[in-house]
Design a protein around this motif. Structure first.
Motif, PDB file in Angstrom:
ATOM      1  N   VAL A 142     -68.017 -19.182  16.386  1.00  0.00           N
ATOM      2  CA  VAL A 142     -67.323 -19.915  15.331  1.00  0.00           C
ATOM      3  C   VAL A 142     -66.728 -18.902  14.355  1.00  0.00           C
ATOM      4  O   VAL A 142     -67.448 -18.231  13.625  1.00  0.00           O
ATOM      5  N   ALA A 143     -65.409 -18.787  14.378  1.00  0.00           N
ATOM      6  CA  ALA A 143     -64.687 -17.774  13.614  1.00  0.00           C
ATOM      7  C   ALA A 143     -64.367 -18.280  12.212  1.00  0.00           C
ATOM      8  O   ALA A 143     -64.520 -19.471  11.912  1.00  0.00           O
ATOM      9  N   PRO A 144     -63.926 -17.388  11.324  1.00  0.00           N
ATOM     10  CA  PRO A 144     -63.398 -17.855  10.032  1.00  0.00           C
ATOM     11  C   PRO A 144     -62.296 -18.888  10.260  1.00  0.00           C
ATOM     12  O   PRO A 144     -61.613 -18.862  11.286  1.00  0.00           O
ATOM     13  N   PRO A 145     -62.118 -19.817   9.314  1.00  0.00           N
ATOM     14  CA  PRO A 145     -61.151 -20.910   9.524  1.00  0.00           C
ATOM     15  C   PRO A 145     -59.764 -20.438   9.943  1.00  0.00           C
ATOM     16  O   PRO A 145     -59.095 -21.103  10.735  1.00  0.00           O
ATOM     17  N   ASP A 146     -59.313 -19.297   9.422  1.00  0.00           N
ATOM     18  CA  ASP A 146     -57.978 -18.808   9.749  1.00  0.00           C
ATOM     19  C   ASP A 146     -58.017 -17.576  10.646  1.00  0.00           C
ATOM     20  O   ASP A 146     -57.022 -16.859  10.767  1.00  0.00           O
ATOM     21  N   VAL A 167     -66.177 -18.996  24.264  1.00  0.00           N
ATOM     22  CA  VAL A 167     -65.062 -19.682  23.625  1.00  0.00           C
ATOM     23  C   VAL A 167     -65.124 -19.436  22.126  1.00  0.00           C
ATOM     24  O   VAL A 167     -66.188 -19.168  21.566  1.00  0.00           O
ATOM     25  N   VAL A 168     -63.974 -19.519  21.478  1.00  0.00           N
ATOM     26  CA  VAL A 168     -63.873 -19.298  20.033  1.00  0.00           C
ATOM     27  C   VAL A 168     -63.254 -20.531  19.390  1.00  0.00           C
ATOM     28  O   VAL A 168     -62.239 -21.050  19.870  1.00  0.00           O
ATOM     29  N   VAL A 169     -63.885 -21.007  18.318  1.00  0.00           N
ATOM     30  CA  VAL A 169     -63.355 -22.145  17.570  1.00  0.00           C
ATOM     31  C   VAL A 169     -63.313 -21.771  16.091  1.00  0.00           C
ATOM     32  O   VAL A 169     -64.112 -20.950  15.627  1.00  0.00           O
ATOM     33  N   PRO A 170     -62.382 -22.342  15.321  1.00  0.00           N
ATOM     34  CA  PRO A 170     -62.352 -22.079  13.876  1.00  0.00           C
ATOM     35  C   PRO A 170     -63.512 -22.772  13.178  1.00  0.00           C
ATOM     36  O   PRO A 170     -63.905 -23.879  13.545  1.00  0.00           O
ATOM     37  N   GLY A 171     -64.060 -22.104  12.173  1.00  0.00           N
ATOM     38  CA  GLY A 171     -65.192 -22.638  11.450  1.00  0.00           C
ATOM     39  C   GLY A 171     -64.795 -23.386  10.189  1.00  0.00           C
ATOM     40  O   GLY A 171     -63.621 -23.691   9.960  1.00  0.00           O
ATOM     41  N   GLY A 172     -65.801 -23.651   9.360  1.00  0.00           N
ATOM     42  CA  GLY A 172     -65.581 -24.384   8.123  1.00  0.00           C
ATOM     43  C   GLY A 172     -65.873 -23.521   6.913  1.00  0.00           C
ATOM     44  O   GLY A 172     -66.057 -22.307   7.007  1.00  0.00           O
ATOM     45  N   GLU A 173     -65.969 -24.161   5.762  1.00  0.00           N
ATOM     46  CA  GLU A 173     -66.185 -23.444   4.510  1.00  0.00           C
ATOM     47  C   GLU A 173     -67.644 -23.078   4.296  1.00  0.00           C
ATOM     48  O   GLU A 173     -67.955 -22.190   3.509  1.00  0.00           O
ATOM     49  N   THR A 174     -68.576 -23.778   4.948  1.00  0.00           N
ATOM     50  CA  THR A 174     -69.994 -23.476   4.828  1.00  0.00           C
ATOM     51  C   THR A 174     -70.577 -23.220   6.210  1.00  0.00           C
ATOM     52  O   THR A 174     -69.976 -23.577   7.236  1.00  0.00           O
ATOM     53  N   ARG A 175     -71.745 -22.603   6.232  1.00  0.00           N
ATOM     54  CA  ARG A 175     -72.404 -22.343   7.517  1.00  0.00           C
ATOM     55  C   ARG A 175     -72.698 -23.654   8.228  1.00  0.00           C
ATOM     56  O   ARG A 175     -72.526 -23.766   9.441  1.00  0.00           O
TER      57      ARG A 175
END
Length: 264
Positions: free
Chosen positions: A68-72, A97-105
């Protein structure tokens, strides 16, 4: 890092696709100082995140790793992972696989969990900042979940005495804090990752437990709030969290010892 997707059955190694690992790697790690996000800091020339992915992929149980990567930053993380091969024959059938993450863990773990196929029944959640966890620890956590424990954490006994204090805040921040209690050290454990869960249990925790502020820093704590038992298996001293500059020095020393002992 690339591999053959295999979510429904067995891969080329004959390994059943029952376990996935989710690695939230969206934090910036301000305590390590300015620069790249913590998970992308190099250890012996290789980003911490790559070490963490290799640790998960090296387990016989894990057939899928969701980063889970940084949102951008999903594209950047994907390119970085593609530049570093997985190591060893067991990792040849591991999909990353890589997906964009959110603002919190908590939000990032939820997004990673959403990328895990429903055919996967066991989910490990691992901190990218624990890049040197031994594969044996990963295997032990996954095995305990498969044996029927809905939530499993690796942990070590504490070596330091722990005090409960009354924190000083506001205008009194920085003042000496009074001690209000001393927990019995024999009853305490320092928890590490990967934390392992029955998939349905972890999904329920993320659906039902809403936490304010920065959200949950520990998925097992969310499961506890459901009233579900969490059990502990032995952790490992090399599964420490790289949080401060001194931790980077220790991690480099561990890698140097491994190279000397194992020749890699």
């Amino acid at each position: 890092m690339s591999a053959t997707p295999d979510h429904g059955g067995s891969g080329a190694s004959g390994r059943p696709a029952r376990t996935a690992a989710v690695i939230p790697a969206a934090g910036r790690g301000v305590r390590l100082g300015p620069g790249a996000p913590k998970a992308l800091r190099p250890l012996s020339g290789t980003p911490m995140l790559v070490h963490a992915v290799r640790a998960m992929a090296g387990s016989r149980s894990v057939s899928l790793v969701v980063v889970v990567a940084p949102p951008d930053g999903a594209d950047e993380v994907r390119r970085l992972l593609d530049a570093y091969p997985l190591s060893g024959s067991l990792t040849d059938t591991t999909e990353v696989v890589v997906v964009p993450g959110g603002e919190t863990r908590q939000e990032s773990v939820r997004k990673g969990l959403a990328a895990v196929p429903e055919t996967v029944t066991t989910v490990l959640v691992h901190d990218a900042a624990r890049p040197l966890v031994p594969v044996d620890t990963v295997d032990a956590v996954a095995a305990a979940v498969r044996d029927g424990s809905p939530a499993v954490v690796p942990a070590l006994p504490l070596t330091d005495t722990v005090k409960r204090v009354e924190p000083r805040t506001g205008e009194r921040a920085g003042e000496p804090e009074p001690v209000v209690g001393t927990p019995e050290r024999a009853l305490l454990r320092a928890v590490q990752t990967p934390q392992g869960f029955d998939r349905a249990t972890l999904v329920a925790a993320h659906e039902k437990i809403a936490l304010e502020g920065e959200g949950a820093t520990d998925d097992a704590g969310m499961v506890e709030r459901l009233g579900v038992e969490v059990v502990v298996v032995p952790g490992h001293e090399e599964a420490f969290k790289v949080t401060r500059p001194l931790d980077l020095v220790l991690a480099e020393a561990v890698l140097a010892r491994r190279r000397a002992n194992d020749g890699f």
